[in-house]
Design a protein around this motif. Structure first.
Motif, PDB file in Angstrom:
ATOM      1  N   TYR A 184       0.836  -1.188   0.000  1.00  9.83           N
ATOM      2  CA  TYR A 184       0.000   0.000   0.000  1.00  9.83           C
ATOM      3  C   TYR A 184       0.886   1.258   0.000  1.00  9.83           C
ATOM      4  CZ  TYR A 184      -3.409  -3.296   2.098  1.00  9.83           C
ATOM      5  OH  TYR A 184      -4.234  -4.372   2.376  1.00  9.83           O
ATOM      6  N   HIS A 242       1.166   4.630   1.829  1.00  5.12           N
ATOM      7  CA  HIS A 242       0.574   5.139   3.068  1.00  5.12           C
ATOM      8  C   HIS A 242       0.466   6.649   3.113  1.00  5.12           C
ATOM      9  CE1 HIS A 242       4.277   6.649   5.009  1.00  5.12           C
ATOM     10  NE2 HIS A 242       4.887   5.569   4.593  1.00  5.12           N
ATOM     11  N   PRO A 254      -7.920  -0.651   3.138  1.00  3.67           N
ATOM     12  CA  PRO A 254      -7.596   0.115   4.351  1.00  3.67           C
ATOM     13  C   PRO A 254      -8.845   0.641   5.046  1.00  3.67           C
ATOM     14  CG  PRO A 254      -6.266   0.821   2.481  1.00  3.67           C
ATOM     15  CD  PRO A 254      -7.343  -0.057   1.928  1.00  3.67           C
ATOM     16  N   PRO A 260      -5.718  10.179   4.467  1.00  2.00           N
ATOM     17  CA  PRO A 260      -5.170   9.290   3.432  1.00  2.00           C
ATOM     18  C   PRO A 260      -6.082   9.166   2.226  1.00  2.00           C
ATOM     19  CG  PRO A 260      -6.034   8.020   5.268  1.00  2.00           C
ATOM     20  CD  PRO A 260      -6.094   9.452   5.690  1.00  2.00           C
ATOM     21  N   VAL A 301       3.754  -1.245   3.719  1.00  2.00           N
ATOM     22  CA  VAL A 301       3.382   0.100   3.295  1.00  2.00           C
ATOM     23  C   VAL A 301       4.604   0.866   2.818  1.00  2.00           C
ATOM     24  CG1 VAL A 301       1.303   0.313   4.700  1.00  2.00           C
ATOM     25  CG2 VAL A 301       3.513   0.939   5.685  1.00  2.00           C
ATOM     26  N   LEU A 323      -0.258   3.371  11.168  1.00  2.00           N
ATOM     27  CA  LEU A 323      -0.048   2.480  10.023  1.00  2.00           C
ATOM     28  C   LEU A 323      -0.575   1.079  10.314  1.00  2.00           C
ATOM     29  CD1 LEU A 323       3.570   3.465   8.911  1.00  2.00           C
ATOM     30  CD2 LEU A 323       1.426   4.040   7.768  1.00  2.00           C
ATOM     31  N   PHE A 371      -3.714   0.204   7.931  1.00  2.00           N
ATOM     32  CA  PHE A 371      -3.285  -0.706   6.874  1.00  2.00           C
ATOM     33  C   PHE A 371      -2.957  -2.118   7.379  1.00  2.00           C
ATOM     34  CE2 PHE A 371      -2.061   3.619   5.639  1.00  2.00           C
ATOM     35  CZ  PHE A 371      -2.645   3.720   4.381  1.00  2.00           C
ATOM     36  N   ALA A 403       7.320  -0.941   6.970  1.00  2.00           N
ATOM     37  CA  ALA A 403       7.218   0.310   6.225  1.00  2.00           C
ATOM     38  C   ALA A 403       8.564   0.631   5.592  1.00  2.00           C
ATOM     39  CB  ALA A 403       6.794   1.458   7.143  1.00  2.00           C
TER      40      ALA A 403
END
Length: 334
Positions: free
Chosen positions: A138, A140, A180, A190, A246, A261, A265, A270
């Motif tokens: 994803y 983020h 999400p 987001p 992410v 996060l 998600f 990350a």
């Protein structure tokens, strides 16, 4: 004479517009005629690519035979146990990743891409050296930054277009368990990237990009055949295949944002490249998978982030799994 030149140009562009894509003199090279296509082995920056190069240097059946530079980007061509490969470093950031990978797909006959690199752990179960192989990636920080409402605590002036998109996302959550669950992080709200690919007549918003299932299966199979991956101390690491990663244009080192996060998600790790690589592969119809080895805790640590201490160690553990996956790719292509 000038009118004749304009007429000829009009004929040329008219013929090009009516021509099929493969007959156009413009655009990337067409590699459809090449049967034995290549595997791209990708990392983001120096400790990661150094770990891959060092591993190859110790093997008799892995060789780099040619090094090319296009627009300053280094591409190493060679073989891994008979499988043609190109090894490249994207550079850090989503923009570098998108640019260099698209260049590679335009210049070389690639049909599979495997990436290995480091990441910050957003799932508390991970410690440095552990490995995550997310099934979904994803973005983020594709976001809308907005003003607060006057005299209203924790309320924001959301643009009309964004409010309409949020309604669509809420409806989608009913049918897609991996979408999400959006909420804001202060003034940051987001959003999603809109993607287009061949065969689509308009852009579509993508909540995430999914790794190629067969490569996920190969990764699990590799874990059953390679030696247990350990830290230099001998401590076995944990490897999680599946879950979410992410990507953003920021280095995450904030405990509150890390928790966000995880909440929005359900993110395990990350970093700053993978979703961009995934999007490029999705648009180009390339099989792909990304391995991320934990170098830091993305703000979950006490005190200063010491990720640089574990960069090389994490790159080393990730490379061991990468080699196991490459072995599975070679076996399948035999």
């Amino acid at each position: 004479m000038k009118r004749l030149s304009v007429f000829i140009l009009c004929l040329v562009f008219s013929s090009l517009s009516g021509a099929h894509e493969h007959t156009s003199p413009f655009g990337p090279r067409d590699f459809k005629h090449i049967e034995n296509k290549w595997t791209a082995v990708v990392a983001a920056y120096e400790p990661e690519i150094a770990a891959i190069d060092a591993a190859f240097a110790q093997m008799e059946d892995a060789q780099i035979t040619e090094t090319l530079y296009f627009k300053g980007v280094k591409y190493q061509l060679g073989e891994y146990k008979g499988e043609p490969i190109v090894v490249l470093s994207t550079g850090i950031s989503i923009t570098n990743a998108a640019m260099t990978v698209q260049m590679a797909l335009d210049y070389f006959p690639i049909d599979t891409l495997v990436m290995m690199g480091i990441a910050g752990a957003t799932d508390p179960q991970f410690t440095p050296g552990d490995i995550a192989v997310p099934e979904r990636w994803y973005f983020h920080d594709e976001s809308v930054y907005v003003n607060p409402k006057p005299n209203a605590r924790n309320e924001y002036e959301l643009p009309s277009f964004y409010m309409a998109q949020l309604e669509q996302y809420t409806q989608r959550n009913v049918t897609n368990p991996h979408a999400p669950r959006y909420n804001n992080f202060g003034f940051i709200h987001p959003n999603e990237v809109a993607v287009v690919r061949e065969g689509w007549d308009s852009r579509r918003r993508m909540p995430y990009f999914s790794a190629t299932p067969r490569l996920l299966t190969m990764t699990k199979r590799a874990l059953e055949t390679i030696p247990t991956i350990t830290m230099p101390s001998g401590k076995p690491i944990q490897v999680a295949v599946g879950g979410n990663g992410v990507t953003g244009s920021v280095f995450v080192d904030n405990a509150d944002y890390r928790n966000w996060l995880r909440e929005v998600f359900n993110a395990d790790v990350a970093e700053m490249e993978s979703a961009a690589v995934a999007q490029v592969c999705f648009v180009n119809d390339i099989d792909w998978l990304i391995i991320r080895s934990v170098s830091d805790l993305a703000g979950g640590q006490k005190g200063k982030n010491e990720g640089n201490v574990f960069d090389a160690i994490a790159s080393g553990t990730g490379t061991k799994l990468l080699l196991g996956l490459l072995d599975e790719i070679v076996t399948e292509n035999e």
